[in-house]
Design a protein around this motif. Structure first.
Motif, PDB file in Angstrom:
ATOM      1  N   TRP A 126       0.843  -1.209   0.000  1.00 32.57           N
ATOM      2  CA  TRP A 126       0.000   0.000   0.000  1.00 32.57           C
ATOM      3  C   TRP A 126       0.876   1.257   0.000  1.00 32.57           C
ATOM      4  CZ3 TRP A 126      -1.109   3.065   4.691  1.00 32.57           C
ATOM      5  CH2 TRP A 126      -1.988   4.119   4.446  1.00 32.57           C
ATOM      6  N   LEU A 130       1.197   3.898  -2.962  1.00 25.92           N
ATOM      7  CA  LEU A 130       0.859   5.295  -2.668  1.00 25.92           C
ATOM      8  C   LEU A 130       1.984   6.223  -3.130  1.00 25.92           C
ATOM      9  CD1 LEU A 130      -1.283   7.034  -1.229  1.00 25.92           C
ATOM     10  CD2 LEU A 130       0.007   6.724   0.886  1.00 25.92           C
ATOM     11  N   ALA A 138       0.383  12.514 -12.172  1.00 28.18           N
ATOM     12  CA  ALA A 138      -0.102  13.041 -13.447  1.00 28.18           C
ATOM     13  C   ALA A 138      -0.594  11.915 -14.349  1.00 28.18           C
ATOM     14  CB  ALA A 138       1.018  13.801 -14.141  1.00 28.18           C
ATOM     15  N   GLY A 139      -0.116  10.695 -14.103  1.00 27.89           N
ATOM     16  CA  GLY A 139      -0.469   9.594 -15.002  1.00 27.89           C
ATOM     17  C   GLY A 139      -1.418   8.574 -14.411  1.00 27.89           C
ATOM     18  N   ARG A 148      -5.485   1.455  -4.734  1.00 27.85           N
ATOM     19  CA  ARG A 148      -5.088   2.077  -3.460  1.00 27.85           C
ATOM     20  C   ARG A 148      -6.092   1.726  -2.358  1.00 27.85           C
ATOM     21  NH1 ARG A 148      -4.919   8.457  -2.562  1.00 27.85           N
ATOM     22  NH2 ARG A 148      -4.767   8.390  -4.800  1.00 27.85           N
ATOM     23  N   ILE A 149      -7.374   1.828  -2.681  1.00 31.15           N
ATOM     24  CA  ILE A 149      -8.412   1.487  -1.700  1.00 31.15           C
ATOM     25  C   ILE A 149      -8.284   0.010  -1.318  1.00 31.15           C
ATOM     26  CG2 ILE A 149     -10.902   1.204  -1.384  1.00 31.15           C
ATOM     27  CD1 ILE A 149     -11.219   3.613  -3.375  1.00 31.15           C
ATOM     28  N   PHE A 152      -5.342  -0.793   0.871  1.00 37.14           N
ATOM     29  CA  PHE A 152      -5.585  -0.340   2.244  1.00 37.14           C
ATOM     30  C   PHE A 152      -6.487  -1.354   2.962  1.00 37.14           C
ATOM     31  CE2 PHE A 152      -8.157   1.958   5.395  1.00 37.14           C
ATOM     32  CZ  PHE A 152      -7.140   2.374   6.241  1.00 37.14           C
ATOM     33  N   THR A 201     -23.789   9.563 -11.474  1.00 41.67           N
ATOM     34  CA  THR A 201     -23.016  10.603 -12.175  1.00 41.67           C
ATOM     35  C   THR A 201     -23.226  10.488 -13.679  1.00 41.67           C
ATOM     36  OG1 THR A 201     -21.359  10.178 -10.478  1.00 41.67           O
ATOM     37  CG2 THR A 201     -20.758  11.750 -12.162  1.00 41.67           C
ATOM     38  N   THR A 222      -6.513   6.309 -27.877  1.00 41.32           N
ATOM     39  CA  THR A 222      -5.734   5.460 -26.975  1.00 41.32           C
ATOM     40  C   THR A 222      -6.541   4.240 -26.529  1.00 41.32           C
ATOM     41  OG1 THR A 222      -4.560   7.387 -26.183  1.00 41.32           O
ATOM     42  CG2 THR A 222      -4.415   5.444 -24.811  1.00 41.32           C
TER      43      THR A 222
ATOM     44  N   MET B   1      -5.066   9.405   1.464  1.00 42.59           N
ATOM     45  CA  MET B   1      -4.110   8.299   1.468  1.00 42.59           C
ATOM     46  C   MET B   1      -4.781   6.948   1.271  1.00 42.59           C
ATOM     47  SD  MET B   1      -1.438   9.432   4.419  1.00 42.59           S
ATOM     48  CE  MET B   1      -0.561   7.897   4.519  1.00 42.59           C
ATOM     49  N   THR B   2      -5.970   6.800   1.861  1.00 38.85           N
ATOM     50  CA  THR B   2      -6.651   5.508   1.790  1.00 38.85           C
ATOM     51  C   THR B   2      -7.491   5.395   0.527  1.00 38.85           C
ATOM     52  OG1 THR B   2      -8.568   6.361   2.963  1.00 38.85           O
ATOM     53  CG2 THR B   2      -6.811   5.382   4.287  1.00 38.85           C
ATOM     54  N   GLY B   3      -7.730   6.508  -0.132  1.00 41.78           N
ATOM     55  CA  GLY B   3      -8.609   6.502  -1.296  1.00 41.78           C
ATOM     56  C   GLY B   3     -10.051   6.789  -0.922  1.00 41.78           C
ATOM     57  N   ALA B   6     -11.959   9.292  -2.949  1.00 39.72           N
ATOM     58  CA  ALA B   6     -11.985   9.051  -4.400  1.00 39.72           C
ATOM     59  C   ALA B   6     -13.377   9.293  -4.985  1.00 39.72           C
ATOM     60  CB  ALA B   6     -11.560   7.615  -4.687  1.00 39.72           C
ATOM     61  N   GLY B   7     -13.390   9.716  -6.225  1.00 40.81           N
ATOM     62  CA  GLY B   7     -14.644   9.802  -6.960  1.00 40.81           C
ATOM     63  C   GLY B   7     -14.744   8.615  -7.908  1.00 40.81           C
ATOM     64  N   TYR B   8     -15.955   8.297  -8.339  1.00 42.07           N
ATOM     65  CA  TYR B   8     -16.132   7.114  -9.189  1.00 42.07           C
ATOM     66  C   TYR B   8     -16.789   7.462 -10.533  1.00 42.07           C
ATOM     67  CZ  TYR B   8     -15.300   5.094  -4.611  1.00 42.07           C
ATOM     68  OH  TYR B   8     -14.756   4.789  -3.400  1.00 42.07           O
ATOM     69  N   GLY B   9     -16.723   8.727 -10.914  1.00 41.56           N
ATOM     70  CA  GLY B   9     -17.424   9.147 -12.131  1.00 41.56           C
ATOM     71  C   GLY B   9     -16.593   8.953 -13.383  1.00 41.56           C
ATOM     72  N   TYR B  10     -16.232   7.706 -13.670  1.00 37.84           N
ATOM     73  CA  TYR B  10     -15.433   7.459 -14.874  1.00 37.84           C
ATOM     74  C   TYR B  10     -16.291   7.673 -16.118  1.00 37.84           C
ATOM     75  CZ  TYR B  10     -12.733   5.361 -11.183  1.00 37.84           C
ATOM     76  OH  TYR B  10     -12.069   5.176 -10.010  1.00 37.84           O
ATOM     77  N   LEU B  47      -1.846   4.481 -21.548  1.00 40.15           N
ATOM     78  CA  LEU B  47      -2.972   4.986 -20.758  1.00 40.15           C
ATOM     79  C   LEU B  47      -2.497   6.061 -19.787  1.00 40.15           C
ATOM     80  CD1 LEU B  47      -4.857   1.650 -19.971  1.00 40.15           C
ATOM     81  CD2 LEU B  47      -5.701   3.548 -21.355  1.00 40.15           C
ATOM     82  N   ARG B  48      -1.333   5.823 -19.194  1.00 35.89           N
ATOM     83  CA  ARG B  48      -0.803   6.791 -18.224  1.00 35.89           C
ATOM     84  C   ARG B  48      -0.353   8.073 -18.929  1.00 35.89           C
ATOM     85  NH1 ARG B  48      -0.456   4.503 -13.268  1.00 35.89           N
ATOM     86  NH2 ARG B  48      -1.288   2.405 -13.431  1.00 35.89           N
ATOM     87  N   VAL B  49       0.249   7.931 -20.084  1.00 36.59           N
ATOM     88  CA  VAL B  49       0.630   9.128 -20.838  1.00 36.59           C
ATOM     89  C   VAL B  49      -0.630   9.900 -21.248  1.00 36.59           C
ATOM     90  CG1 VAL B  49       1.652   9.932 -23.007  1.00 36.59           C
ATOM     91  CG2 VAL B  49       2.849   8.252 -21.620  1.00 36.59           C
ATOM     92  N   SER B  51      -3.326  10.114 -19.502  1.00 39.80           N
ATOM     93  CA  SER B  51      -3.733  10.889 -18.313  1.00 39.80           C
ATOM     94  C   SER B  51      -2.871  12.130 -18.161  1.00 39.80           C
ATOM     95  CB  SER B  51      -3.594  10.034 -17.053  1.00 39.80           C
ATOM     96  OG  SER B  51      -4.503   8.969 -17.084  1.00 39.80           O
ATOM     97  N   MET B  52      -1.566  11.973 -18.448  1.00 42.04           N
ATOM     98  CA  MET B  52      -0.649  13.118 -18.313  1.00 42.04           C
ATOM     99  C   MET B  52      -0.989  14.217 -19.312  1.00 42.04           C
ATOM    100  SD  MET B  52       2.994  11.194 -17.880  1.00 42.04           S
ATOM    101  CE  MET B  52       3.301  10.054 -16.558  1.00 42.04           C
ATOM    102  N   LEU B  55      -3.900  16.353 -18.587  1.00 42.60           N
ATOM    103  CA  LEU B  55      -3.742  17.405 -17.572  1.00 42.60           C
ATOM    104  C   LEU B  55      -3.577  18.785 -18.200  1.00 42.60           C
ATOM    105  CD1 LEU B  55      -1.142  16.175 -14.924  1.00 42.60           C
ATOM    106  CD2 LEU B  55      -3.539  16.684 -14.551  1.00 42.60           C
TER     107      LEU B  55
END
Lengths: 326, 131
Positions: A126, A130, A138-139, A148-149, A152, A201, A222, B1-3, B6-10, B47-49, B51-52, B55
């Motif tokens: 964890w 984290l 950013a990614g 993460r959840i 934990f 949502t 992508t 820290m624990t999440g 978090a939001g879940y609106g994907y 996928l990570r790029v 997200s970057m 931003l």
């Protein structure tokens, strides 16, 4: 008055009895073990995919450099520069530190998978996750939130109390426990909240009623695996897919608690995630969600498998009929 | 820290547009070539790029963050191509027409929303008389 107050007392007793059965009646830790094993397996596979680009995705001179991340990420949360700053005094290169944290994270996931000193392994995984996610914030995308959840939960829930080396060695209590039931309920209720929030949502967005949301998602370069052009000729298909997604997600917290609704609804939800993996290339995210669904609602908490005979361990099979709904 | 926050609106309430970054590089001899941030990465990396690059602020008023991100990406290119002296960073958004517009003949495409040029200072020539 006397009749009314005794009726209220009866209701209170009934509610208390129900909540005791629902939250704390002893249950097997098997669903939590499935959660632990599935989660760590998926995250290990994801780590294999991430390993070739660690410096680019998480490094101080990666695609988004750390000074920018410091402005974006919340303060006071563990991050990789805490490690690199300490080890810089010893002459360690920041990229070496990133690799070191990643290796610890992967090793911790391996220990979590086999259930060897499970709680400590979960804590290390964890914290490692984290730190990586904050420094590479950013990614990050949806899978990181759920990972993460879930990690934990692996720290605080008795996920190593069966089908683990800890269980085999007799380091954890065998048989059904109230903690396992409570842990399972936490997982189940969290999933219900997550799906309800996701469904509501989506329902708030016009694109999800017109069908454009699925059309737009399938057109993301992508994510797209197939040419979605044909969909524009049959817009009702996209509309049905959107409405179906809202129905499955918003209906989740209601149908999964019904005896007849649980398996079909979880099946529909898993189908939704398989669809996301196939059509939108979000394999890791879908796999984590499928693991969560299977562990929370499809693995029976009714009986434990027998613990293998070992020194100091209890080799008897324990079978228990639980009182509350599973 | 624990999440827990978090939001879940994907993909909700609406699906956004994908953003990509392209680079035109040039060396001292005037040679030019192209590159992309996610070149050579597997799907998890891409996928990570994504997200970057997502931003990158659409709002031109967010000049500092726009410049910092573009500079960070340019630095990546200078690291990847040691002979490059100039990097032009182009940020593009993938615009997808509605299904009705698609039936009418419109097609998805990349639209440039930002461009910036980053150049390295000229390399110092060796001091006279020294090997």
């Amino acid at each position: 008055m006397t009749g009314a107050s005794s009726r209220i007392r009866c209701y209170r007793l009934a509610v208390r009895e129900w909540s005791d059965g629902f939250f704390t009646s002893p249950a097997s830790a098997r669903p939590l073990a499935a959660f632990r094993i599935g989660l760590s397996a998926v995250l290990l596979l994801q780590a294999v995919a991430l390993a070739p680009a660690l410096a680019e995705l998480y490094g101080d001179r990666g695609y988004v450099q750390w000074p920018i991340i410091r402005e974006l990420a919340p303060a006071g949360v563990p991050r990789l520069n805490w490690v690199t700053d300490e080890f810089a005094l010893l002459g360690a290169d920041p990229d070496q530190c990133v690799r070191g944290v990643f290796l610890i994270y992967v090793a911790a996931l391996g220990c979590l998978l086999i259930g060897w000193h499970t709680r400590a392994a979960a804590a290390a995984a964890w914290l490692g996750h984290l730190a990586l996610c904050v420094s590479g914030s950013a990614g990050v995308y949806g899978v990181d939130t759920f990972a993460r959840i879930a990690l934990f939960y692996c720290v605080v829930l008795p996920v190593g109390h069966t089908v683990s080396l800890d269980w085999k060695a007799g380091r954890v209590p065998a048989g059904p426990t109230a903690a396992a039931r409570l842990g399972l309920r936490v997982l189940q209720i969290h999933l219900c909240i997550a799906y309800l929030a996701a469904g509501l949502t989506k329902a708030a967005g016009e694109q999800w009623w017109t069908g454009e949301a699925v059309w737009l998602a399938l057109n993301q370069p992508t994510l797209a695996r197939f040419d979605p052009g044909w969909l524009a000729a049959v817009p009702w298909v996209a509309q049905v897919a959107c409405w179906g997604t809202i129905a499955v997600e918003a209906g989740y917290p209601f149908f999964v608690w019904l005896r007849w609704g649980r398996v079909p609804w979880v099946g529909l939800t898993i189908s939704l995630h398989v669809g996301i993996a196939v059509f939108l290339s979000l394999a890791a995210f879908s796999a984590v969600m499928i693991v969560l669904n299977v562990a929370a609602f499809l693995v029976s908490p009714a009986a434990d498998p027998p613990r293998p005979a070992c020194e100091g361990g209890d080799s008897r099979a324990l079978v228990l009929t639980t009182r509350g709904p599973s | 820290m624990t999440g827990a926050d978090a939001g879940y609106g994907y993909f909700a309430p609406h699906v956004g547009s994908e953003v990509r970054v392209r680079f035109t590089l040039a060396d001292n001899a005037g040679r030019e070539w192209q590159d992309e941030l996610a070149a050579g990465l597997n799907q998890e990396g891409r996928l990570r790029v994504g997200s970057m690059t997502g931003l990158f602020p659409a709002d031109p008023e967010q000049r500092v963050l726009r410049h910092d991100l573009a500079a960070s990406w340019a630095a990546t290119m200078f690291g990847r191509h040691p002979t490059a002296r100039v990097v032009i960073v182009r940020v593009e958004v993938y615009e997808v027409p509605s299904m009705a517009e698609y039936r009418a003949g419109l097609r998805p495409g990349w639209v440039q929303v930002f461009a910036a040029t980053f150049a390295l200072p000229p390399a110092k020539s060796p001091a006279n008389g020294l090997p």
